[in-house]
Design an enzyme around this catalytic site. Structure first.
Site, short mmCIF file in Angstrom:
data_model
loop_
_atom_site.label_atom_id
_atom_site.label_comp_id
_atom_site.label_asym_id
_atom_site.label_seq_id
_atom_site.Cartn_x
_atom_site.Cartn_y
_atom_site.Cartn_z
N HIS A 22 0.96 -1.13 -0.09
CA HIS A 22 0.21 0.05 0.08
C HIS A 22 0.96 1.05 0.00
O HIS A 22 1.32 1.70 0.85
CB HIS A 22 -0.89 0.06 1.17
CG HIS A 22 -1.88 1.34 1.04
ND1 HIS A 22 -3.29 0.88 0.67
CD2 HIS A 22 -1.96 2.39 1.13
CE1 HIS A 22 -3.92 1.96 0.75
NE2 HIS A 22 -3.06 2.96 1.02
N HIS A 24 1.64 5.22 -2.67
CA HIS A 24 1.13 5.99 -3.61
C HIS A 24 2.15 6.68 -4.43
O HIS A 24 3.30 6.78 -3.91
CB HIS A 24 0.07 7.21 -2.92
CG HIS A 24 -0.84 6.55 -1.82
ND1 HIS A 24 -2.14 5.79 -2.47
CD2 HIS A 24 -0.92 6.52 -0.75
CE1 HIS A 24 -2.78 5.69 -1.46
NE2 HIS A 24 -2.09 5.95 -0.06
N TYR A 40 -7.86 17.22 -1.02
CA TYR A 40 -6.49 18.04 -0.48
C TYR A 40 -5.75 17.72 -1.57
O TYR A 40 -5.91 17.15 -2.81
CB TYR A 40 -6.12 16.98 0.55
CG TYR A 40 -5.51 15.23 0.17
CD1 TYR A 40 -4.42 15.04 -0.13
CD2 TYR A 40 -6.65 14.49 0.08
CE1 TYR A 40 -4.13 13.62 -0.60
CE2 TYR A 40 -6.32 13.05 -0.45
CZ TYR A 40 -4.92 12.62 -0.65
OH TYR A 40 -4.73 11.39 -1.15
N ARG A 115 -10.41 0.31 -5.99
CA ARG A 115 -10.64 1.01 -4.78
C ARG A 115 -11.66 1.98 -4.53
O ARG A 115 -11.96 2.79 -5.35
CB ARG A 115 -9.35 1.67 -4.07
CG ARG A 115 -9.17 2.11 -2.68
CD ARG A 115 -8.14 2.86 -2.57
NE ARG A 115 -7.78 3.10 -1.16
CZ ARG A 115 -7.10 4.25 -0.68
NH1 ARG A 115 -6.55 5.02 -1.23
NH2 ARG A 115 -6.59 3.93 0.63
N ASP A 237 1.99 2.92 3.49
CA ASP A 237 1.06 4.09 3.14
C ASP A 237 1.85 5.51 2.75
O ASP A 237 1.53 6.54 2.78
CB ASP A 237 0.19 4.46 4.20
CG ASP A 237 -0.89 5.22 3.92
OD1 ASP A 237 -1.29 5.33 2.77
OD2 ASP A 237 -1.53 6.00 4.71
N ASN A 242 -2.32 13.45 3.92
CA ASN A 242 -3.18 14.11 5.25
C ASN A 242 -2.80 13.95 6.68
O ASN A 242 -3.59 14.39 7.43
CB ASN A 242 -4.53 13.65 5.06
CG ASN A 242 -5.22 13.69 3.79
OD1 ASN A 242 -5.22 15.03 3.42
ND2 ASN A 242 -6.07 12.73 3.32
#
Length: 280
Positions: A22, A24, A40, A115, A237, A242
């Site tokens: 996981h 990005h 965001y 997702r 992650d 955020n």
């Protein structure tokens, strides 16, 4: 890695071909603009930066998950997959406007799932009709559904999760409230869901449940691994969208032996399970 005081080396032998399941990529915005409807706006975190983080951690594979700031424009994620096809797989965001040709191109690039976000700060629950239509379209491809839920959202979505005739992956340990402990109703629901052999869960998101050194997250990870050792995944992650405080990915990696002390469990968590689900 982002932190400055965290350990700089893994405290355990990271197995070959360990996978960050996981993470990005964001932008760069001049090539891959962010969605006009985003909640965001992140700083650019392109594929080269992600690769450098993984090299520092000793990870050989990764699953790049489409984030809501790019919406259903999956080009940045797909660009990364095509850059390193042997190492990367992807999870896309789609809607009714996504064409069959685009789905085929995503399949060829290494996408293996879709997702949907249910987090209020990211727009709340999606149109469930769109979700079910998307599931029907990707099921023949052998893809799975990834859901980002939070706390009681696990209970609210239980019936839907059970009804989907496909593998379902729950992000970030369900983002349950650690103050409620492992006997909390949302977490008990998550454990019960794992009795279904189609349900998977990511032992990630410790930095979203609590603050460093993340000890409060460990009982949840231990319980989930014990419930379904062959259907747990782990991820950084990166780059932690955020969150307002820096997070060091090495510190997160070094949590793994605390909830998976056995080498066999770490091999499944980091190598075998993601290989099985994502087809590495």
């Amino acid at each position: 890695m982002q932190g400055t005081d965290a350990p700089q080396r893994a405290r355990f032998a990271v197995p070959a071909l360990a996978c960050d399941a996981h993470c990005h990529v964001f932008g760069p915005a001049d090539r891959f603009p962010y969605a006009p409807s985003r909640r965001y706006t992140p700083g650019d975190k392109p594929k080269e930066m992600l690769a450098a983080v993984h090299a520092g951690l000793g990870l050989g594979r990764a699953v790049i998950v489409q984030a809501s700031c790019h919406g259903t424009d999956n080009r940045a994620m797909l660009d990364a997959l095509r850059w390193a096809p042997a190492r990367y797989r992807g999870v896309a965001m789609i809607d009714d406007a996504t064409t069959d040709a685009e789905l085929r191109a995503m399949q060829d690039a290494g996408v293996r799932g879709i997702r949907f976000n249910f987090i209020k700060a990211l727009g709340g629950a999606p149109d469930m009709r769109v979700l079910h239509r998307a599931a029907d379209r990707v099921r023949p491809l052998g893809w799975h559904m990834v859901m980002q839920l939070q706390g009681d959202g696990v209970r609210e979505m239980e019936a839907t999760i059970r009804s989907l005739d496909m593998p379902v992956v729950i992000d970030h340990m369900g983002r349950v409230d650690p103050a409620l402990g492992v006997e909390g109703p949302a977490f008990r629901t998550l454990l019960d869901l794992l009795r279904d052999p189609r349900i998977w869960v990511k032992l990630s998101g410790a930095e979203r449940m609590t603050t460093a050194p993340f000890d409060q997250a460990l009982p949840f990870a231990r319980a989930l691994l014990g419930a379904a050792p062959d259907r747990v995944l782990w991820g950084t992650d990166f780059p932690h969208p955020n969150l307002t405080t820096p997070v060091d990915e090495m510190e997160l990696l070094n949590l793994v032996p605390s909830f998976a002390p056995e080498e066999a469990d770490r091999q499944r968590l980091l190598v075998d399970n993601p290989a099985a689900l994502y087809g590495f």
